[in-house]
Enzyme design. Sequence first.
Site: not given
Ligand code: SAH
Ligand code: SF4
Length: 365
Positions: A121, A114, A344, A200, A107, A224, A118, A94
């Site tokens: 996410c 991934c 995000c 990022s 974006c 975070h 996390c 996406e």
């Molecule tokens: N993997 C990289 C880039 C992609 S994630 C990273 O983690 O930085 C992009 C951003 O979205 C990151 O800061 C991530 O922590 C945030 N993110 C992920 N899941 C989210 C959610 N459910 N709500 C808000 N932000 C989120």
């Molecule tokens: Fe991967 Fe970024 Fe999502 Fe963490 S927040 S699982 S590093 S895409």
Amino acid sequence: MSDKLVNLMDLSPSELKDFAVSIGEKPFRAQQFLKWIYQYGVDDFDKMTNLRKDLREKLKTIATIEAPKIVSEQKSVDGTIKWAMDIGNGQLVETVFIPEESRNTLCISTQVGCPVKCSFCRTGASGFNRNLSVSEIIGQVYRAATVVGFSENNSQKPISNIVMMGMGEPLLNVTAVIKVVEILLSDYAFALSKRRVTISTSGISPILNKIAGQVDVALALSLHAPNDKLRDVLVPINQKYNIASVLDAVRNYISKSNANCGRVTIEYVLLDHVNDSTDDAQELAALLKDLPCKINLIPFNPHGESDYKRPSNSRIDRFYKVLFDKGFTVITRTTRGDDIAAACGQLAGQVKNKLNNEIIRIRQV
Ligand code: SAH
Ligand code: SF4
């Protein structure tokens, strides 16, 4: 993708020069290829009118120009557009376009799923299959530009900013990401300023140290949590590269960078009653007191794969105020595109989990 043909979208500007020389042409042909593809959106050699006819014919037998195809488009009420792009084998990634008054941000995704996983996410919950190739990453920008517009001049670009904040961890696909950055910055391609391209990362310290001084774009660190105990849970890779090692790597990176003007962006997802208390904010302020940074607070975007909740506005405001009062530059990121699951952390695509080969289509919220 076609067999045996070189996909010119897989080549960095310097590799394109080598390619031109390897077929008996002058290196400047690389500039012509870049312009045709990334400034005029041309993927057909026959339309490259400043190339000799015999060269065009030859190119058709040895090369191709292929980007992932758009298979669906969703538009948010706020103008955000989310595309799903086909990368073969039943998998989709996406890409999200976010128009704003002063800039238009795209974006992009760097991996299929991934591996960092996390806990909050949605991409992490979709599993991991593989890294995207250069053409699959830059091809997202190309396809988006076929919808919103290509541009050769520097003012009012239809796509003015690129953030690698889609699916995947860019630093775990760093070889491709470096080439993508070279194409984004090249004057003959997208000609973006290095301040308008952002990587990022969840914080892969050794890779960040390795590319410091080599790759110069804006850096955002997904922190975070204010301490290792909590970050170990939210961002599991912290168990390997802890906060101290990551912040050291960030300092090193920005000390060698012009793009960041000496400051890193710290991203902090606010999760209700998990990392959003005023004590957490105080601890965060203490942790970051010597780090030149701006802090982006991202209120959690809910999705079907997670039980976390977005904090109330008053909790968000209180957290913000602690940091603001200590003198930090802090913004609370407005949620864009959440009605189409494009905000995000809401991107899921369609990922074949490598472990069991099962296709995972994360359900919509
Ligand atoms: N993997 C990289 C880039 C992609 S994630 C990273 O983690 O930085 C992009 C951003 O979205 C990151 O800061 C991530 O922590 C945030 N993110 C992920 N899941 C989210 C959610 N459910 N709500 C808000 N932000 C989120
Ligand atoms: Fe991967 Fe970024 Fe999502 Fe963490 S927040 S699982 S590093 S895409």
